[in-house]
Design a protein around this motif. Structure first.
Motif, short mmCIF file in Angstrom:
data_model
loop_
_atom_site.label_atom_id
_atom_site.label_comp_id
_atom_site.label_asym_id
_atom_site.label_seq_id
_atom_site.Cartn_x
_atom_site.Cartn_y
_atom_site.Cartn_z
N PRO A 1 0.80 -1.24 0.00
CA PRO A 1 0.00 0.00 0.00
C PRO A 1 0.83 1.29 0.00
O PRO A 1 0.38 2.31 -0.52
CB PRO A 1 -0.83 -0.11 1.29
N ASP A 2 2.05 1.22 0.56
CA ASP A 2 2.89 2.43 0.59
C ASP A 2 3.78 2.55 -0.65
O ASP A 2 4.67 3.40 -0.72
CB ASP A 2 3.76 2.46 1.85
N GLY A 3 3.55 1.68 -1.65
CA GLY A 3 4.27 1.78 -2.93
C GLY A 3 5.57 1.01 -2.99
O GLY A 3 6.25 1.03 -4.03
N LYS A 4 5.94 0.32 -1.94
CA LYS A 4 7.19 -0.44 -1.96
C LYS A 4 7.01 -1.69 -2.82
O LYS A 4 5.95 -2.32 -2.82
CB LYS A 4 7.60 -0.83 -0.54
N GLU A 5 8.08 -2.04 -3.54
CA GLU A 5 8.04 -3.21 -4.43
C GLU A 5 9.02 -4.27 -3.98
O GLU A 5 10.13 -3.95 -3.53
CB GLU A 5 8.35 -2.79 -5.87
N THR A 6 8.61 -5.51 -4.08
CA THR A 6 9.50 -6.63 -3.76
C THR A 6 9.17 -7.81 -4.66
O THR A 6 8.03 -7.96 -5.11
CB THR A 6 9.38 -7.03 -2.28
N VAL A 7 10.16 -8.63 -4.92
CA VAL A 7 9.95 -9.81 -5.76
C VAL A 7 9.24 -10.89 -4.95
O VAL A 7 9.62 -11.19 -3.81
CB VAL A 7 11.29 -10.35 -6.30
N LEU A 8 8.21 -11.47 -5.53
CA LEU A 8 7.45 -12.54 -4.91
C LEU A 8 7.47 -13.75 -5.84
O LEU A 8 6.98 -13.67 -6.97
CB LEU A 8 6.00 -12.09 -4.67
N LYS A 9 8.06 -14.85 -5.38
CA LYS A 9 8.04 -16.09 -6.16
C LYS A 9 6.81 -16.90 -5.77
O LYS A 9 6.43 -16.95 -4.60
CB LYS A 9 9.30 -16.92 -5.92
N ILE A 10 6.21 -17.54 -6.75
CA ILE A 10 5.05 -18.39 -6.51
C ILE A 10 5.38 -19.81 -6.96
O ILE A 10 5.75 -20.03 -8.11
CB ILE A 10 3.81 -17.86 -7.23
N TYR A 11 5.28 -20.74 -6.03
CA TYR A 11 5.65 -22.12 -6.30
C TYR A 11 4.46 -23.04 -6.52
O TYR A 11 4.59 -24.08 -7.17
CB TYR A 11 6.48 -22.68 -5.14
N LYS A 12 3.33 -22.69 -5.93
CA LYS A 12 2.17 -23.56 -6.08
C LYS A 12 0.91 -22.71 -6.07
O LYS A 12 0.76 -21.80 -5.25
CB LYS A 12 2.12 -24.59 -4.95
N ALA A 13 0.03 -22.99 -7.02
CA ALA A 13 -1.23 -22.26 -7.13
C ALA A 13 -2.36 -23.25 -7.37
O ALA A 13 -2.13 -24.44 -7.62
CB ALA A 13 -1.16 -21.23 -8.25
N ARG A 14 -3.58 -22.74 -7.30
CA ARG A 14 -4.74 -23.60 -7.50
C ARG A 14 -5.81 -22.83 -8.27
O ARG A 14 -6.11 -21.68 -7.93
CB ARG A 14 -5.28 -24.05 -6.14
N LYS A 15 -6.36 -23.47 -9.30
CA LYS A 15 -7.45 -22.83 -10.04
C LYS A 15 -8.71 -22.82 -9.18
O LYS A 15 -8.97 -23.76 -8.43
CB LYS A 15 -7.69 -23.58 -11.35
N THR A 16 -9.50 -21.76 -9.31
CA THR A 16 -10.70 -21.62 -8.47
C THR A 16 -12.00 -21.65 -9.25
O THR A 16 -13.04 -22.01 -8.73
CB THR A 16 -10.65 -20.31 -7.68
N GLY A 17 -11.97 -21.19 -10.51
CA GLY A 17 -13.19 -21.08 -11.29
C GLY A 17 -14.03 -19.88 -10.89
O GLY A 17 -15.14 -19.70 -11.39
N VAL A 18 -13.50 -19.06 -9.99
CA VAL A 18 -14.23 -17.88 -9.50
C VAL A 18 -13.84 -16.66 -10.32
O VAL A 18 -12.64 -16.37 -10.49
CB VAL A 18 -13.93 -17.62 -8.01
N GLY A 19 -14.80 -15.94 -10.83
CA GLY A 19 -14.53 -14.74 -11.63
C GLY A 19 -13.67 -13.74 -10.89
O GLY A 19 -13.74 -13.62 -9.66
N SER A 20 -12.84 -13.00 -11.63
CA SER A 20 -11.87 -12.11 -10.99
C SER A 20 -12.29 -10.66 -11.06
O SER A 20 -13.19 -10.27 -11.80
CB SER A 20 -10.51 -12.27 -11.68
#
Length: 323
Positions: free
Chosen positions: A251-270
């Motif tokens: 929220p304060d505008g700071k940026e950092t690298v985020l790695k994602i190793y595992k995700a899951r499909k939801t079927g829920v509209g975005s």
């Protein structure tokens, strides 16, 4: 021809290649020498040299090891010739010059982790998963002037489950490749060194050729404007190594690298692409068409963790977004 008539030089570097070398040794093939990459400097100052996985295995079994800096180096070529090999087997190695691959009387064959002619290149396992393939495999083929274009000897298929990451496929193909190498050697022996093979152009079915180029850091950045299915496949196609990444903006505008190793499909509209949302202990990021649940991740400088642990230590995560 019999097994004892084959004098084999094996070429490879990573763990993936060790399984095939092990199969040759345990099945009592005459591996007269092993060629692998030079030891790599590791550690903070690069003062420690790390031998390749193939070199470690070769030394444990008393096999001569060659580690050329340049494959065309006359001294190396002379050393290689001195072993009088009549066949060379290559797994996960570098491109060979003609003076090397054309040296043995029965040629040089490669064990490639894809169903050629699809996925020619350095990272076939990653790209097959990234592209959402449900099947891949291994191919043995004779080397020629161009990369991964030689005549096909044998193929074996391997199913890719929808929830499999690249580590699962890597492990499966590593063992399947060793099996296929042995079958290819059986064919070579049965045919007195000249097994049946087919040109890759002859097996084209009109489908576009999908490449498998080397993967770099910039290759691994997630594009959230793509569908959730595409992002999901992208994440598992790079997990655990090298890891798909995105930029988290707080929220304060700071940026950092985020790695994602595992995700899951939801079927829920975005909602808006790249926005984060939280429901209970679950974290979601909006892709182009639906929400994707983030299961395991890693902030720069932190350890890999479950999303719920990330949420416990994060203030106002639902006010963050990714880009």
């Amino acid at each position: 021809m019999q097994k004892k008539d084959l004098r084999i030089v094996f070429m490879g570097t990573p763990e993936f290649a060790v399984e095939t070398l092990r199969a040759l040794v345990e099945n009592q093939y005459d591996v007269v020498a092993v060629v692998t990459q030079p030891d790599k400097p590791v550690g903070r100052h690069g003062s420690v040299l790390q031998p390749s996985a193939v070199k470690q295995y070769a030394l444990q079994h008393g096999l001569p090891v060659l580690q050329p800096e340049k494959m065309k180096d006359p001294e190396f070529v002379g050393q290689l010739r001195s072993f009088h090999a009549n066949l060379q087997v290559v797994v996960a190695f570098r491109m060979l010059p003609e003076v090397v691959w054309d040296m043995p009387e029965f040629g040089t064959f490669n064990v490639h982790a894809a169903l050629l002619p699809q996925y020619r290149g350095a990272a076939p396992i990653n790209w097959a998963v990234i592209n959402g393939e449900t099947e891949t495999g291994v191919t043995t083929f004779f080397l020629d002037h161009d990369i991964d274009t030689g005549r096909i000897i044998r193929k074996k298929t391997f199913a890719i489950p929808d929830d499999a990451d690249v580590e699962y496929v890597y492990d499966g193909l590593m063992h399947l490749g060793a099996q296929l190498c042995l079958e290819t050697l059986d064919a070579i022996i049965a045919a007195d060194g000249h097994p049946a093979s087919v040109a890759q152009n002859s097996v084209l079915d009109g489908s576009p050729i999908k490449p498998a180029p080397k993967i770099f850091k910039e290759t691994c950045e997630i594009d959230w404007t793509k569908s959730a299915k595409q992002v999901y496949d992208f994440v598992r196609g790079l997990s655990p190594v090298p890891g798909a990444w995105t930029t988290l903006v707080t929220p304060d505008g700071k940026e950092t690298v985020l790695k994602i190793y595992k995700a899951r499909k939801t079927g829920v509209g975005s909602s808006a692409v790249g926005t984060l949302s939280v429901e209970g202990k679950s974290l979601y990021i909006a892709a182009q068409d639906e929400l994707l649940e983030i299961v395991e991740l890693q902030l720069a400088g932190k350890k890999r963790m479950a999303a719920r642990d990330f949420l416990n230590g994060m203030k106002n995560p639902d006010l963050c977004h990714v880009k």
